[in-house]
Enzyme design. Structure first.
Site, PDB file in Angstrom:
ATOM      1  N   GLU A  12       0.799  -1.220   0.000  1.00 30.73           N
ATOM      2  CA  GLU A  12       0.000   0.000   0.000  1.00 30.73           C
ATOM      3  C   GLU A  12       0.837   1.278   0.000  1.00 30.73           C
ATOM      4  OE1 GLU A  12      -3.892  -1.828   2.322  1.00 30.73           O
ATOM      5  OE2 GLU A  12      -2.316  -0.859   3.492  1.00 30.73           O
ATOM      6  N   ASP A 198     -11.625  -6.515  -2.256  1.00 31.72           N
ATOM      7  CA  ASP A 198     -12.565  -7.625  -2.109  1.00 31.72           C
ATOM      8  C   ASP A 198     -13.935  -7.065  -1.743  1.00 31.72           C
ATOM      9  OD1 ASP A 198     -12.802  -8.003   1.148  1.00 31.72           O
ATOM     10  OD2 ASP A 198     -10.820  -7.308   0.548  1.00 31.72           O
TER      11      ASP A 198
END
Length: 231
Positions: A12, A198
């Site tokens: 990230e 997700d």
């Protein structure tokens, strides 16, 4: 202008780190801080570690030591709203805890005693994120509530419980409310920008592994555009 960006995992933060000029790095209490320059703005990039305790400790160190003008919390999240798909971006209007319950003492579900039930993102930063997102035409960008808990949301029963508590919830993840809570205490403006790796409860562990990199690319793209547009 001094801008802080927080991501939990290496995936990230790595893209943004590679964009920083004159970068220097130091580790404090297991937290990785990288300072550098992007588009003539000073940037402090924090890799906080996963979960609320890591996020709270590292954000406290960040705000006390570097005193940024504002904070962007970025990275991946699980989608909750029915309109969202993997790869979409959610900009926070507010952030809440979804695993705090002291309702027996007449607090709202998710509210930490002595603090607001929702940590409201800075309006100017939300607007900056929205305006920066207009340059991205291949990704859906939504705005709404993000909720945080110290668990990965792959249990359908837990997903249903959280959905009942927060019917208009857009995304869930594991750090943002802790970051927001510390920012609230320090009086530092913040916004959360998360891309979906997700959809919570729908084989989310498999999807997360497959799409984490894509989510990191999408969220970092928006963060870089925000920094560039910062006056």
């Amino acid at each position: 202008m001094k801008i802080a960006v927080i991501g939990a995992m290496e995936e990230e933060v790595t893209i943004l780190r590679d964009q920083l000029k004159n970068a220097t790095q130091e580790n404090i209490a297991g937290c990785e801080f990288t300072t550098g320059v992007y588009e003539d703005k000073e940037v402090i990039l924090l890799k906080s570690g996963i979960g609320k305790v890591n996020a709270a400790v590292s954000t406290t160190l960040l705000l006390d030591r570097f005193q940024p003008d504002y904070v962007i919390n970025t990275g991946s999240a699980g989608g909750f709203h029915h309109t969202l798909n993997v790869g979409d971006i959610v900009i926070s209007t507010d952030v809440r805890h979804h695993d705090v319950d002291v309702t027996i003492f007449n607090y709202e579900y998710g509210q930490v005693p002595g603090l607001p039930a929702a940590f409201v993102a800075d309006e100017k930063l939300v607007k900056l994120a929205e305006e920066s997102a207009l340059e991205i035409d291949h990704i859906q960008v939504a705005k709404g509530t993000i909720a945080t808990g110290d668990s990965f949301m792959n249990d359908p029963n837990r997903v249903a419980f959280v959905r009942e508590k927060f019917p208009e919830l857009y995304a869930v993840e594991m750090e943002a409310a802790a970051v927001a809570q510390v920012c609230q205490l320090f009086g530092t403006p913040f916004v959360v920008v998360r891309a979906l790796s997700d959809i919570a409860g729908k084989e989310s562990n498999v999807s997360f592994d497959q799409f984490l990199e894509q989510a990191a690319i999408h969220s970092t793209d928006l963060v870089l555009r925000m920094i560039k547009q910062t006056q």
